[in-house]
Design a protein around this motif. Structure first.
Motif, PDB file in Angstrom:
ATOM      1  N   SER A  35      21.609  55.609  17.428  1.00 18.76           N
ATOM      2  CA  SER A  35      21.535  57.055  17.202  1.00 18.76           C
ATOM      3  C   SER A  35      20.245  57.439  16.464  1.00 18.76           C
ATOM      4  N   ILE A  36      19.722  56.545  15.638  1.00 22.09           N
ATOM      5  CA  ILE A  36      18.412  56.804  15.017  1.00 22.09           C
ATOM      6  C   ILE A  36      17.333  56.744  16.105  1.00 22.09           C
ATOM      7  N   ALA A  37      17.538  55.853  17.058  1.00 23.54           N
ATOM      8  CA  ALA A  37      16.624  55.660  18.199  1.00 23.54           C
ATOM      9  C   ALA A  37      15.164  55.445  17.792  1.00 23.54           C
ATOM     10  N   PRO A  38      14.883  54.379  17.018  1.00 22.94           N
ATOM     11  CA  PRO A  38      13.480  54.101  16.686  1.00 22.94           C
ATOM     12  C   PRO A  38      12.682  53.764  17.949  1.00 22.94           C
ATOM     13  N   ASP A  39      11.406  54.182  17.973  1.00 24.64           N
ATOM     14  CA  ASP A  39      10.552  53.850  19.128  1.00 24.64           C
ATOM     15  C   ASP A  39      10.358  52.347  19.211  1.00 24.64           C
ATOM     16  N   VAL A  40      10.130  51.746  18.050  1.00 22.92           N
ATOM     17  CA  VAL A  40       9.907  50.296  18.014  1.00 22.92           C
ATOM     18  C   VAL A  40      10.517  49.687  16.748  1.00 22.92           C
ATOM     19  N   LEU A  41      10.757  48.380  16.800  1.00 22.55           N
ATOM     20  CA  LEU A  41      11.149  47.621  15.613  1.00 22.55           C
ATOM     21  C   LEU A  41       9.921  46.844  15.141  1.00 22.55           C
ATOM     22  N   ILE A  42       9.746  46.793  13.828  1.00 27.85           N
ATOM     23  CA  ILE A  42       8.595  46.070  13.278  1.00 27.85           C
ATOM     24  C   ILE A  42       9.069  45.061  12.233  1.00 27.85           C
ATOM     25  N   PRO A  43       8.903  43.775  12.506  1.00 26.36           N
ATOM     26  CA  PRO A  43       9.266  42.787  11.471  1.00 26.36           C
ATOM     27  C   PRO A  43       8.246  42.813  10.345  1.00 26.36           C
ATOM     28  N   ILE A  44       8.694  42.628   9.110  1.00 26.38           N
ATOM     29  CA  ILE A  44       7.760  42.512   7.987  1.00 26.38           C
ATOM     30  C   ILE A  44       7.009  41.193   8.178  1.00 26.38           C
ATOM     31  N   PRO A  45       5.694  41.255   8.254  1.00 24.21           N
ATOM     32  CA  PRO A  45       4.959  40.009   8.505  1.00 24.21           C
ATOM     33  C   PRO A  45       4.879  39.119   7.274  1.00 24.21           C
ATOM     34  N   VAL A  46       4.752  37.838   7.504  1.00 30.68           N
ATOM     35  CA  VAL A  46       4.459  36.912   6.391  1.00 30.68           C
ATOM     36  C   VAL A  46       3.001  36.479   6.544  1.00 30.68           C
ATOM     37  N   HIS A  47       2.427  35.997   5.491  1.00 29.80           N
ATOM     38  CA  HIS A  47       1.037  35.546   5.548  1.00 29.80           C
ATOM     39  C   HIS A  47       0.928  34.380   6.527  1.00 29.80           C
ATOM     40  N   LYS A  48      -0.194  34.384   7.289  1.00 32.41           N
ATOM     41  CA  LYS A  48      -0.407  33.357   8.318  1.00 32.41           C
ATOM     42  C   LYS A  48      -0.149  31.936   7.810  1.00 32.41           C
ATOM     43  N   SER A  49      -0.657  31.638   6.607  1.00 37.48           N
ATOM     44  CA  SER A  49      -0.521  30.269   6.094  1.00 37.48           C
ATOM     45  C   SER A  49       0.961  29.913   5.896  1.00 37.48           C
ATOM     46  N   LYS A  50       1.756  30.895   5.471  1.00 43.62           N
ATOM     47  CA  LYS A  50       3.195  30.633   5.296  1.00 43.62           C
ATOM     48  C   LYS A  50       3.868  30.439   6.648  1.00 43.62           C
ATOM     49  N   GLN A  51       3.465  31.277   7.617  1.00 40.95           N
ATOM     50  CA  GLN A  51       4.079  31.175   8.938  1.00 40.95           C
ATOM     51  C   GLN A  51       3.789  29.818   9.576  1.00 40.95           C
ATOM     52  N   ILE A  52       2.588  29.324   9.383  1.00 43.72           N
ATOM     53  CA  ILE A  52       2.226  28.015   9.938  1.00 43.72           C
ATOM     54  C   ILE A  52       3.084  26.928   9.280  1.00 43.72           C
ATOM     55  N   MET A  53       3.277  27.058   7.965  1.00 34.03           N
ATOM     56  CA  MET A  53       4.062  26.067   7.239  1.00 34.03           C
ATOM     57  C   MET A  53       5.524  26.070   7.688  1.00 34.03           C
ATOM     58  N   ARG A  54       6.079  27.272   7.874  1.00 32.45           N
ATOM     59  CA  ARG A  54       7.500  27.378   8.248  1.00 32.45           C
ATOM     60  C   ARG A  54       7.731  27.226   9.742  1.00 32.45           C
ATOM     61  N   GLY A  55       6.690  27.514  10.507  1.00 33.44           N
ATOM     62  CA  GLY A  55       6.821  27.438  11.959  1.00 33.44           C
ATOM     63  C   GLY A  55       7.258  28.743  12.586  1.00 33.44           C
ATOM     64  N   TYR A  56       7.713  29.687  11.811  1.00 33.48           N
ATOM     65  CA  TYR A  56       8.133  30.989  12.358  1.00 33.48           C
ATOM     66  C   TYR A  56       8.208  32.011  11.240  1.00 33.48           C
ATOM     67  N   ASN A  57       8.229  33.280  11.676  1.00 33.11           N
ATOM     68  CA  ASN A  57       8.477  34.365  10.728  1.00 33.11           C
ATOM     69  C   ASN A  57       9.930  34.791  10.879  1.00 33.11           C
ATOM     70  N   GLN A  58      10.711  34.586   9.847  1.00 32.77           N
ATOM     71  CA  GLN A  58      12.151  34.865   9.921  1.00 32.77           C
ATOM     72  C   GLN A  58      12.455  36.305  10.320  1.00 32.77           C
ATOM     73  N   ALA A  59      11.631  37.265   9.851  1.00 36.22           N
ATOM     74  CA  ALA A  59      11.861  38.675  10.167  1.00 36.22           C
ATOM     75  C   ALA A  59      11.605  38.947  11.648  1.00 36.22           C
ATOM     76  N   ASP A  60      10.657  38.223  12.216  1.00 34.48           N
ATOM     77  CA  ASP A  60      10.336  38.385  13.628  1.00 34.48           C
ATOM     78  C   ASP A  60      11.488  37.899  14.511  1.00 34.48           C
ATOM     79  N   ILE A  61      12.103  36.798  14.114  1.00 32.89           N
ATOM     80  CA  ILE A  61      13.253  36.277  14.868  1.00 32.89           C
ATOM     81  C   ILE A  61      14.380  37.310  14.867  1.00 32.89           C
ATOM     82  N   LEU A  62      14.616  37.915  13.696  1.00 37.47           N
ATOM     83  CA  LEU A  62      15.666  38.921  13.579  1.00 37.47           C
ATOM     84  C   LEU A  62      15.339  40.139  14.447  1.00 37.47           C
ATOM     85  N   ALA A  63      14.104  40.630  14.326  1.00 39.61           N
ATOM     86  CA  ALA A  63      13.709  41.828  15.079  1.00 39.61           C
ATOM     87  C   ALA A  63      13.840  41.590  16.584  1.00 39.61           C
ATOM     88  N   ARG A  64      13.418  40.420  17.037  1.00 38.43           N
ATOM     89  CA  ARG A  64      13.485  40.130  18.475  1.00 38.43           C
ATOM     90  C   ARG A  64      14.928  40.068  18.969  1.00 38.43           C
TER      91      ARG A  64
END
Ligand code: ZN
Ligand code: ZN
Length: 240
Positions: free
Chosen positions: A115-144
């Motif tokens: 009902s809010i009907a957002p145009d897009v979902l945006i995951p909060i990004p993590v810093h590149k170095s953290k993403q490389i260490m973890r292998g993924y951005n947890q917020a991105d997995i949720l958003a997708r």
């Protein structure tokens, strides 16, 4: 068939107790699910943190700070059970826990998000170095996951976190927000991937505590022409 074999070889673990889910085929052990603390009324009308007093409309944070997002939603209180669950999801490779979180988000807030009907979902990004260490951005997995169930486009790179900032400890509230804002950049190129101008967005994250990250991202988005920002997080701290 393939899924059945996979389940035998790599049985799914429970996001709460960390053991193999019982009964098999579920996303969580039913008794474990009961341990969670869902966000219920009375809650803050702005950020949705649970509050004690039924007479109050807003939590202490939202009363004293001027948050620029429209409204936020969260599923569970960030208590000891969720702390462990999110930490395993983020730092110990338990990506599969997102299936449970996403499923619960859709059950609880699917209609409201539609009902809010957002145009897009945006995951909060993590810093590149953290993403490389973890292998993924947890917020991105949720958003997708949410985006694919509700048929909403996910723009994973509209906001980028590419700059290192000063340690927040050394700064006061105002400086903290400015410092945090510097960490993110808005990618016009990514925005152009969306066929029409973006007006309304929903930020997705795993935890909401003081709201400073959401506020910093909201400010950057509104500076770039976006009118309304909502947020949705799996967990939220307690208000008072
Ligand atoms: Zn369990
Ligand atoms: Zn609040």
């Amino acid at each position: 068939m393939i899924k059945a074999i996979y389940d035998v070889l790599y049985p799914r673990r429970c996001p709460i107790c960390g053991e193999i889910v019982s009964p098999r085929g579920e996303l969580v052990c039913p008794p474990c699910k009961l341990k969670l603390n869902p966000v219920e009324e009375p809650r803050c009308k702005k950020c949705s943190k649970p509050i004690i007093s039924e007479e109050k409309e807003y939590c202490h944070d939202c009363e004293t700070k001027n948050h620029h997002y429209v409204k936020g939603y969260a599923l569970w209180v960030y208590d000891a059970s969720m702390k462990k669950s999110i930490s395993d999801f983020k730092y110990h490779g338990r990506r599969e826990y997102s299936d449970f979180y996403i499923d619960e988000i859709i059950k609880r807030y699917g209609k409201e998000i539609e009902s809010i009907a957002p145009d897009v979902l945006i995951p909060i990004p993590v810093h590149k170095s953290k993403q490389i260490m973890r292998g993924y951005n947890q917020a991105d997995i949720l958003a997708r996951g949410i985006g694919s169930k509700l048929n909403i486009t996910v723009l994973s790179h509209l906001l980028q976190r590419d700059k290192k900032t000063l340690p927040q400890k050394l700064l006061n509230d105002k400086e903290r927000l400015k410092n945090l804002e510097k960490a993110f950049t808005y990618s016009e190129k990514e925005g152009d991937l969306f066929a029409v101008p973006i007006h309304k967005v929903m930020l997705i994250d795993d935890i909401y505590t003081t709201g400073s990250t959401i506020e910093a991202c909201t400010n950057i988005l509104t500076k770039n022409g976006i009118d309304e920002v909502y947020f949705l997080s799996v967990c939220i701290g307690k208000g008072f």
